[in-house]
Scaffold this motif. Structure first.
Motif, PDB file in Angstrom:
ATOM      1  N   HIS A  75      -3.790   3.305  -7.987  1.00 58.95           N
ATOM      2  CA  HIS A  75      -4.351   3.345  -6.628  1.00 58.95           C
ATOM      3  C   HIS A  75      -5.234   4.578  -6.400  1.00 58.95           C
ATOM      4  O   HIS A  75      -6.134   4.561  -5.564  1.00 58.95           O
ATOM      5  CB  HIS A  75      -3.211   3.285  -5.604  1.00 58.95           C
ATOM      6  N   HIS A  86      -6.677   8.599   6.164  1.00 60.66           N
ATOM      7  CA  HIS A  86      -5.927   8.260   4.950  1.00 60.66           C
ATOM      8  C   HIS A  86      -6.662   8.711   3.679  1.00 60.66           C
ATOM      9  O   HIS A  86      -6.055   8.882   2.636  1.00 60.66           O
ATOM     10  CB  HIS A  86      -5.693   6.745   4.930  1.00 60.66           C
ATOM     11  N   HIS A 143      -8.778   6.304  -4.161  1.00 61.23           N
ATOM     12  CA  HIS A 143      -8.811   7.552  -3.388  1.00 61.23           C
ATOM     13  C   HIS A 143      -9.688   8.631  -3.999  1.00 61.23           C
ATOM     14  O   HIS A 143      -9.944   9.649  -3.358  1.00 61.23           O
ATOM     15  CB  HIS A 143      -7.384   8.096  -3.215  1.00 61.23           C
ATOM     16  N   HIS A 181       1.451   4.375  -3.139  1.00 56.01           N
ATOM     17  CA  HIS A 181       1.406   5.837  -2.974  1.00 56.01           C
ATOM     18  C   HIS A 181       2.684   6.503  -3.444  1.00 56.01           C
ATOM     19  O   HIS A 181       2.674   7.670  -3.840  1.00 56.01           O
ATOM     20  CB  HIS A 181       1.152   6.206  -1.501  1.00 56.01           C
ATOM     21  N   HIS A 228       0.827  -1.203   0.000  1.00 48.13           N
ATOM     22  CA  HIS A 228       0.000   0.000   0.000  1.00 48.13           C
ATOM     23  C   HIS A 228       0.868   1.263   0.000  1.00 48.13           C
ATOM     24  O   HIS A 228       0.597   2.214  -0.741  1.00 48.13           O
ATOM     25  CB  HIS A 228      -0.962  -0.032   1.202  1.00 48.13           C
TER      26      HIS A 228
HETATM   27 ZN   LIG Z   1      -4.215   4.471  -0.135  1.00 52.97          ZN
END
Ligand SMILES: [Zn+2]
Length: 279
Positions: A122, A206, A126, A113, A109
């Motif tokens: 990813h 997050h 988000h 990012h 993860h």
């Molecule tokens: Zn994330």
């Protein structure tokens, strides 16, 4: 393989459907934030992405024959992986497998990012501008396939029992449904739970549109890795009801629709249109 008298696929789907239903009900009864978009719009998109993921994994498994569970059976057959070299009690080996795989998912993860090409995939997750249990299934199919490869490689090195991998996947998926849920937990329950597990209030940080907060709380299952690696932020700066969810540059109606979300990895930020020179 059977789990609680159920076949592997019934166990996987059953635990997913049950936890999703409980979370959806809890979100209706005890919501934390007001919704910006209707459930119908976002669920159609997020379940559309999940359906695309199923098709992609089905085709990939058929052609590549790679799954994390398959990798566990292969490692056992070949005698590969640390846990296939030792003779420890099964429960210790299962516990080690679940904790180590949870760390692998945390590290993956973080990578999604920090590595630009992975972030393109990813950021589909988000870009959701509300966060609820359906956000937990909003992962681009290419990111899902990447994750299958990472998990399978980790399994070949670790050598866990195939059953431990199935239980780990059910744990991490169930945990994701829980910690994305738009639910209000009593403060004492949040405090106790987050000493070990990732809670909704912890993971919501997050999904903040503020970069510093997005770069924190990467855990999906256990909360220990963020504390250990100092990526832990306990509460969002603007509060849980005042914070903006999603990506700062991509606020609007687009992210809540399926065609936008599925094509998002191939799109550039609004200020770098063709012909623009990077500043
Ligand atoms: Zn994330």
């Amino acid at each position: 393989m059977s789990f609680f008298g159920l076949s592997e696929s019934v166990f996987r789907f059953g635990s997913f459907a049950l936890i999703f239903a409980i979370m959806a009900l809890a979100e209706t009864l005890y919501p934390k934030r007001e919704r910006r978009f209707s459930r119908t719009v976002r669920w159609t998109t997020n379940f559309g992405i999940l359906l695309t993921d199923y098709v992609a994994v089905f085709v990939f498994t058929f052609i590549g024959m790679v799954t994390a569970v398959g990798a566990a059976a292969y490692a056992e057959h070949m005698g590969w992986g640390l846990l296939n070299l030792v003779e420890w009690p099964a429960w210790i080996e299962w516990l080690i497998a679940i904790v180590v795989l949870d760390f692998v998912i945390w590290a993956q993860h973080v990578a999604t990012h920090k590595v630009p090409i992975l972030w393109r995939l990813h950021r589909v997750h988000h870009s959701d501008e509300d966060i609820d249990a359906s956000t937990a299934i909003r992962f681009h199919p290419i990111e899902i396939l990447f994750s299958v490869l990472v998990k399978s490689a980790a399994v070949l090195l670790l050598g866990p029992a195939a059953g431990a991998v199935v239980v780990f996947e059910a744990f991490v998926n169930g945990s994701a449904l829980f910690n994305h849920a738009n639910v209000r937990l009593p403060r004492w329950a949040d405090t106790i739970l987050r000493s070990v597990f990732v809670t909704p209030d912890m993971h919501r940080v997050h999904h903040s549109a503020i970069n510093r907060e997005t770069d924190s709380n990467y855990g999906f299952g256990l909360s220990i890795w963020d504390r250990l690696f100092r990526t832990y932020i306990s509460q969002p700066q603007k509060g849980h009801t005042g914070m903006t969810i999603g990506l700062e540059e991509w606020q609007g109606d687009g992210p809540s629709t399926y065609p936008w979300a599925i094509s998002f990895p191939f799109r550039d930020p609004p200020h770098t249109k063709a012909g623009d020179q990077p500043q």
